[in-house]
Design an enzyme around this catalytic site. Structure first.
Site, PDB file in Angstrom:
ATOM      1  N   GLU A  95       0.818  -1.205   0.000  1.00  0.00           N
ATOM      2  CA  GLU A  95       0.000   0.000   0.000  1.00  0.00           C
ATOM      3  C   GLU A  95       0.864   1.272   0.000  1.00  0.00           C
ATOM      4  OE1 GLU A  95      -3.036   0.342  -0.400  1.00  0.00           O
ATOM      5  OE2 GLU A  95      -3.525   2.346   0.344  1.00  0.00           O
ATOM      6  N   ASP A  96       1.895   1.268   0.837  1.00  0.00           N
ATOM      7  CA  ASP A  96       2.645   2.511   1.073  1.00  0.00           C
ATOM      8  C   ASP A  96       3.882   2.666   0.204  1.00  0.00           C
ATOM      9  OD1 ASP A  96       0.769   2.839   2.957  1.00  0.00           O
ATOM     10  OD2 ASP A  96       2.092   2.637   4.701  1.00  0.00           O
TER      11      ASP A  96
END
Ligand code: MN
Length: 715
Positions: free
Chosen positions: A92-93
């Site tokens: 996600e990051d």
């Protein structure tokens, strides 16, 4: 303790190394060396991925995923889950790491869990219903594919909640707390993860209402301090008694959750001093039989509150929880719920699904996940799915009992149909009637906790679509819907045809019912209304239309074309062509509340309203019937009564003279076998001639006047 696995990254000494060490300390108690090597690889991978990023509190970001992995290790999760926990924010990051890259390094399973968690992170629970429903469905879908996604998410949320004070914006803290309370705490509860459930609730509470939380915290501290002598005294008392029973038991007084107490105060408008249930007493013993032994021992020292003894060992709660509960009413003005469990049950009580995930497989949980998956496949849309699912997940539960006293937990508002399906799909599919607390009731009756439910089944019975109007549990609704879906149109048309023909034959004179001329008028009329005979039969066959509705239409036509068939819908009066019989099963008497059933070869059979035979027939075949109509054809009834008396000579003579004195006759008499009767007593079953209900009441009153007779009642 020496570290088996050397670090493969240059973790910073201040923040990361200590937590990494802690993770391996816990993990090495149950993982193999190969698994620990994989774990270190994931740790280093995540460390590099998040390198240079800090949390809002100032620590390196990696400390968060490691904390999540520590939590997962404390729950005893497998190495894949731990690795996924370490890398849960990577996809996600970190835009430079792709799904394919991670899969190449760590394989499909771990990557799929990470991806599941990332998807969940994008789910936002807003207030818009439709949107919430869809989000929810995604959440659950993820869960059904691999429940470990939810476990990682719960560990993630737990750590975020523990460190929520690092988030500067109050409004952000509040909304995170609200979402945790609404969604994640409930999921933890549903998975039986009681410790997590409690902690999430209390952390949310503390962030939403810091002052109220603090106030309650201090009140509980004072309460504990004031009762500490009493707790010690009770513990000593109980341990002494357990020794008499040769029982080894651990005794612990456990405070209830602050949020639970707060909710109770708010709901019942109570001050803290008026809340009676603040503590539980947990007793852990070695074996299942020790649980019951301990229950007896506790009751021999302290009085239980009646109706509060729950046996959740035989049939566990739907989240897998087992234990024996009783509530003691103590003089000191508070109630103490005692929870008795074996060590294994205690682990399940605390850790729920994670207590045996991946080891011996939690049966109840697998079954539940299967239900959720069935539900998803059979739901028309997200909203319906949410409605059904939240019924199962969030609503209060009711606890009903089987005739053997086993506990079945069901969603609030459940009916005997839900109960039947909870016992077994076959029982559900074959249920025709039910008894609640020994009284026959319709299948649509809403169950209450403590009801004893008995399901009456019949081999010929089939689920009715009408049950969808009252079935509450996902399991029952899915089974019924499946059944209806799988019943082909042809089957329904055929069944409808048979039901219609039967109803026609029994209601109209044969000559009229079989008239081709009449049928042609009917077909014409249907065509006029853009319908067809097949459509009518289909609707009858699927229970959307009562056969008698079609018969009424046909009979109206018959009235137009046949002089001798003046027919007034389904009122029985004045119709000489209906054969009427009184059910021998329940022996109705003029004045009883009755329903009629049209049945093949028997004409109209009249049953008393609670007769099991009546309840076995589909509601659409039951006709409103009154005695004004039936009474014209019958003037004498057979009633069955039971007489229970002290055995003595001339008893039977006394009884028969009493019966003839009120102008009745004995049709038959049977003696109830001695083995079924209390000692020194004798019981007879009489079938008597009576004129009506008032006459029957006279007879019973007269019988009760005989000195030796203790009981006389209608069966
Ligand atoms: Mn996270």
């Amino acid at each position: 303790m020496p570290m088996i696995i050397a670090p493969t990254a240059s973790y910073d000494a201040e923040h990361t190394q200590p937590v990494r060490e802690k993770l391996f300390q816990v993990a090495q108690t149950y993982l193999s060396e190969d698994e620990l090597i994989l774990l270190e690889k994931a740790c280093a991978y995540a460390f590099h991925a998040h390198y240079g990023v800090n949390r809002k509190s100032g620590e390196p970001y990696i400390t968060h995923p490691i904390a999540v992995a520590i939590e997962l290790a404390q729950w005893g999760m497998d190495v894949q889950t731990l690795c996924a926990g370490l890398m849960h924010d990577v996809l996600e990051d970190v835009k430079t790491i792709s799904h394919a890259q991670m899969e190449a390094e760590f394989g499909k399973t771990i990557t799929a869990i990470v991806e599941g968690v990332s998807k969940l992170d994008k789910v936002k629970f807003t207030d818009k219903d439709e949107h919430k429903a869809e989000s929810f469905q995604k959440l659950i879908l993820a869960m059904v594919k691999d429940v470990r996604v939810i476990i990682v998410k719960l560990a993630d949320r737990l750590h975020n909640m523990r460190t929520l004070s690092g988030v500067p914006k109050i409004s952000k803290r509040r909304s995170t707390a609200q979402e945790t309370l609404d969604i994640y705490a409930n999921i933890a509860n549903r998975l039986g993860m009681n410790m997590v459930y409690r902690e999430l609730q209390d952390l949310s509470f503390a962030n939403m209402y810091p002052m109220r939380h603090l106030g309650l915290f201090h009140a509980m501290e004072r309460f504990r301090y004031n009762r500490s002598d009493m707790f010690m005294y009770m513990e000593r008392n109980l341990q002494e008694r357990f020794q008499d029973f040769n029982l080894k038991a651990e005794i612990k007084f456990v405070p209830k959750g602050l949020y639970g107490i707060y909710r109770k105060m708010k709901k019942n408008k109570l001050t803290f001093n008026k809340v009676r249930e603040l503590y539980n007493l947990q007793i852990v013993v070695d074996t299942v039989s020790d649980c019951y032994l301990a229950l007896g021992a506790v009751h021999s020292v302290y009085k239980p509150t009646p109706g509060r003894i729950k046996d959740l060992i035989a049939i566990p709660k739907s989240n897998g929880y087992q234990g024996v509960h009783t509530t003691l009413a103590l003089r000191e003005n508070f109630n103490l719920e005692v929870q008795i469990r074996t060590r294994k049950m205690d682990a399940v009580a605390k850790y729920g699904i994670t207590a045996n995930l991946g080891r011996n497989g939690d049966h109840a949980m697998n079954e539940w996940l299967q239900n959720v998956s069935d539900l998803q496949e059979n739901s028309a849309n997200a909203l319906e799915f949410l409605e059904i699912f939240t019924n199962d997940l969030f609503s209060r539960e009711v606890y009903a009992l089987t005739p053997r006293g086993d506990v079945v937990s069901l969603p609030f508002g459940s009916t005997p149909v839900d109960f039947a399906y909870a016992v077994h799909t076959d029982v559900g599919n074959r249920c025709v009637a039910s008894r609640i607390d020994d009284k026959l009731v319709p299948l649509s009756t809403v169950l209450r906790s403590g009801n004893k439910v008995e399901i009456i089944t019949s081999k010929e019975a089939r689920p009715s679509p009408a049950w969808l109007n009252f079935a509450k549990s996902g399991r029952a609704r899915t089974a019924i819907r499946n059944y209806v879906k799988n019943t082909s149109r042809a089957d329904a048309v055929q069944l409808g045809g048979v039901l219609l023909a039967k109803a026609l034959d029994n209601v109209l004179p044969k000559k009229v019912a079989s008239s081709e001329q009449l049928m042609q008028h009917y077909l014409d009329k249907l065509k006029e209304n853009e319908s067809s005979l097949e459509e009518v039969q289909y609707q009858i066959g699927t229970g959307q239309m009562l056969p008698i509705e079609a018969v009424r239409d046909i009979a109206e036509l018959a009235g137009e074309y046949f002089d001798d068939a003046v027919f007034s819908s389904i009122r029985l009066s004045g119709n000489h062509h209906i054969r009427i019989r009184l059910g021998e099963c329940c022996r109705p008497v003029a004045g009883d509340a009755v329903h009629g059933v049209i049945s093949e070869g028997k004409g109209l059979v009249v049953h008393r309203d609670h007769c099991p035979e009546l309840l076995k027939t589909p509601p659409e075949q039951q006709l409103e019937t009154n005695w004004g109509s039936v009474g014209q054809y019958v003037n004498q009834y057979d009633a069955e009564i039971l007489v229970s008396a002290k055995d003595g000579h001339a008893l039977l003579a006394d009884i028969s003279s009493a019966i003839s004195s009120v102008d009745s006759n004995i049709v038959s008499v049977q003696t109830v076998p001695m083995s079924q009767v209390a000692k020194g007593m004798i019981e007879f079953r009489f079938v008597l001639n009576v004129r009506d209900l008032a006459h029957l009441d006279d007879i019973i009153a007269r019988l009760k006047q005989i000195p030796n007779v203790q009981r006389a009642e209608r069966i």
